[in-house]
Design an enzyme around this catalytic site. Structure first.
Site, mmCIF file in Angstrom:
data_model
loop_
_atom_site.group_PDB
_atom_site.id
_atom_site.type_symbol
_atom_site.label_atom_id
_atom_site.label_comp_id
_atom_site.label_asym_id
_atom_site.label_seq_id
_atom_site.Cartn_x
_atom_site.Cartn_y
_atom_site.Cartn_z
ATOM 1 C CG ASP A 78 5.012 -19.230 15.615
ATOM 2 O OD1 ASP A 78 4.720 -18.697 14.516
ATOM 3 O OD2 ASP A 78 6.200 -19.115 16.320
ATOM 4 N NE ARG B 28 -3.871 -1.822 2.521
ATOM 5 C CZ ARG B 28 -4.840 -1.937 3.292
ATOM 6 N NH1 ARG B 28 -4.793 -1.063 4.472
ATOM 7 N NH2 ARG B 28 -5.799 -3.083 3.328
ATOM 8 C CE LYS C 189 8.888 -16.679 19.432
ATOM 9 N NZ LYS C 189 9.982 -16.554 18.662
ATOM 10 C CD GLU D 264 12.365 -19.009 17.592
ATOM 11 O OE1 GLU D 264 12.654 -18.449 16.519
ATOM 12 O OE2 GLU D 264 11.537 -19.289 18.394
ATOM 13 C CE LYS E 18 15.969 -24.478 9.469
ATOM 14 N NZ LYS E 18 16.657 -23.327 9.094
ATOM 15 C CG HIS F 241 8.522 -24.828 11.959
ATOM 16 N ND1 HIS F 241 8.330 -24.646 10.490
ATOM 17 C CD2 HIS F 241 8.794 -23.491 12.404
ATOM 18 C CE1 HIS F 241 8.220 -23.290 10.186
ATOM 19 N NE2 HIS F 241 8.849 -22.609 11.375
ATOM 20 C CG HIS G 271 11.634 -21.517 7.123
ATOM 21 N ND1 HIS G 271 10.644 -21.025 7.960
ATOM 22 C CD2 HIS G 271 12.855 -21.659 7.912
ATOM 23 C CE1 HIS G 271 11.171 -21.066 9.040
ATOM 24 N NE2 HIS G 271 12.215 -21.317 9.088
#
Length: 485
Positions: free
Chosen positions: A234, A50, A335, A215, A181, A239, A177
């Site tokens: 998530d 936009r 996390k 992470e 790998k 994953h 993704h």
């Protein structure tokens, strides 16, 4: 390194072309493929947003946001890549800009058209339908959608129905993704290109499997999304379950898209419902990582915010099939963990009888597939220590380090996957029934959490999660891998 094989000419249309995913992953991936000579000269990249940008302003934006992340670049190669960039101002929820996009794409209907939806999932269906209604969906159009596809089974089905109304399933590429790998693909090679492991790949020889994706980062500006999602939606739904599928699937008849995805689907459908006490969720408190103090999750959300979103999940899964009966799979992700690591650990059963006496501790063999960092494969074996004076045994690694074995730069996952889209190879992408099967298994867990009053268990940032996660595996007489390493 393998030979670089150019792909056919293509147009890449990125909705959300000024967003985080585009600037962090997609544009760098396209740059590296271009710099390596894989992208034909007349291929183009169209960023859709936009923002009131013309082509030159968008190129300046990319120069400022993307180029600094690439390190040293060849000036001529960068000029070639920069010239490919276009910008079209468009309102994905309205009528503005669609005619301009049609004009920009006109005359290239025969070439591959990659349409990448780097947007929130709620826009997937509307954009796909508007794109088709504008007459832009050619026979060579391939639609790429990012995870997560939906927030539960009902929303995933709705999005898939909206997309499926205008795009054939064969033209839809649901990207994860992790499947791009190099080490994940090497897991397939390890199993099915070597006679050593596949005969041992069953409950007869394997004691248990661990899959960890840890992470050290916190919210990274994603508070709005993450607080409504949490680690289960998530990370686990896509994953970790995809990694589970590659570990546990039966040998496909060929390394072909539907053959591989048929076997992955069987794994998802074999998942038993979670037993009571088989899942632990946590939320990080203040702590320290690498000597630096980090705030608690609630502090990162902002003053006065209280949240039950989980930043950590550990769970024990069981599969109802012959190959894996009695073999538990322990999955965890979080996390603000002690270190960044993604790995799969295949823990083999101990030897049935030790001939070395009770004083000699024999460690069961472990095969460790490291996805990141330091990609590689390690097999831990019992060996004799050198020297005279008796037989002294210890565990030692046989280590395949990708960095040491294969010289040069390793392409990132998005590079491989984007080129697979251009080639029309959906093997490493999720099919609709896979996505819906995963949500069908996750949904009862989420509903149970929503009905209950229990809050996530607290864990200190910089640790390996709540104490309950350690208890989850130790009550089965097992230990998380980092405590054994």
């Amino acid at each position: 390194m393998s030979q670089i094989i150019p792909v056919s000419a293509f147009d890449c249309v990125v909705f959300g072309g000024t967003g985080d995913l585009a600037t962090r992953k997609l544009l760098p991936a396209l740059w590296h493929r271009d710099a390596d000579g894989q992208v034909p000269p007349d291929s183009r990249i169209f960023a859709i947003s936009r923002k009131p940008l013309d082509d030159d302003a968008y190129r300046a934006f990319v120069e400022e946001t993307v180029r600094p992340k690439l390190g040293a670049v060849d000036a001529a190669a960068w000029a070639r890549f920069r010239a490919r960039l276009r910008h079209v101002r468009l309102d994905a929820e309205g009528d503005e800009g669609w005619d301009a996009l049609a004009t920009a794409l006109a005359g290239a209907e025969a070439r591959v058209r990659v349409v990448y939806l780097a947007t929130a999932p709620k826009f997937f269906g509307p954009i796909a339908q508007r794109f088709a209604r504008a007459g832009l969906a050619t026979p060579a159009t391939r639609l790429v959608v990012e995870k997560p596809v939906g927030t539960d089974l009902a929303s995933a089905r709705r999005i898939n129905d909206e997309i499926g109304a205008v795009f054939d399933e064969a033209c839809v590429y649901r990207i994860d993704h992790y499947l791009g790998k190099e080490t994940v693909q090497n897991l397939i090679a390890l199993r099915f290109a070597n006679s050593l492991f596949e005969p041992l790949w069953s409950s007869q020889w394997i004691d248990h499997v661990q899959i960890t994706v840890a992470e050290t980062v916190g919210l990274e500006g994603r508070a709005g999304y993450y607080d409504t999602s949490g680690a289960l939606r998530d990370m686990v739904q896509n994953h970790l379950l995809q990694l589970l599928c590659l570990v546990a699937m039966e040998p496909p008849r060929a390394f072909a898209a539907d053959a591989v995805r048929d076997e992955k689907l069987k794994v998802l459908r074999a998942l038993r419902p979670l037993a009571e006490g088989a899942i632990v969720r946590g939320q990080y408190a203040a702590g320290a990582i690498d000597g630096a103090a980090v705030p608690a999750y609630a502090q990162e959300l902002g003053p006065g915010r209280v949240s039950r979103a989980e930043t950590f999940v550990a769970l024990r899964l069981d599969l109802a099939n012959w190959r894996w009966a009695g073999v538990p799979f322990y999955l965890r992700t979080g996390k603000r963990m002690a270190r960044k690591t993604s790995e799969i650990v295949i823990a083999f059963k101990p030897v049935p009888h030790s001939l070395f006496g009770e004083s000699v501790r024999l460690e069961a063999n472990r095969l460790v597939v490291r996805l990141q960092p330091d990609e590689g494969i390690t097999l831990r074996l019992m060996t004799k220590e050198p020297g005279p004076g008796g037989l002294r045994l210890r565990a030692a690694p046989l280590d395949l380090s990708f960095a040491e074995t294969f010289a040069g730069r390793f392409p990132e996952a998005y590079e491989r996957l984007l080129m697979d889209v251009v080639r029309g190879n959906p093997t490493l992408f999720m099919r609709r029934d896979e996505v819906e099967a995963a949500w069908g298994w996750i949904d009862p867990v989420v509903r149970a959490w929503e009905r209950g009053a229990d809050a996530p268990k607290s864990y200190v940032a910089g640790s390996w999660g709540p104490a309950a996660a350690t208890a989850l595996i130790e009550r089965d007489g097992r230990t998380w891998h980092e405590e054994l390493a």
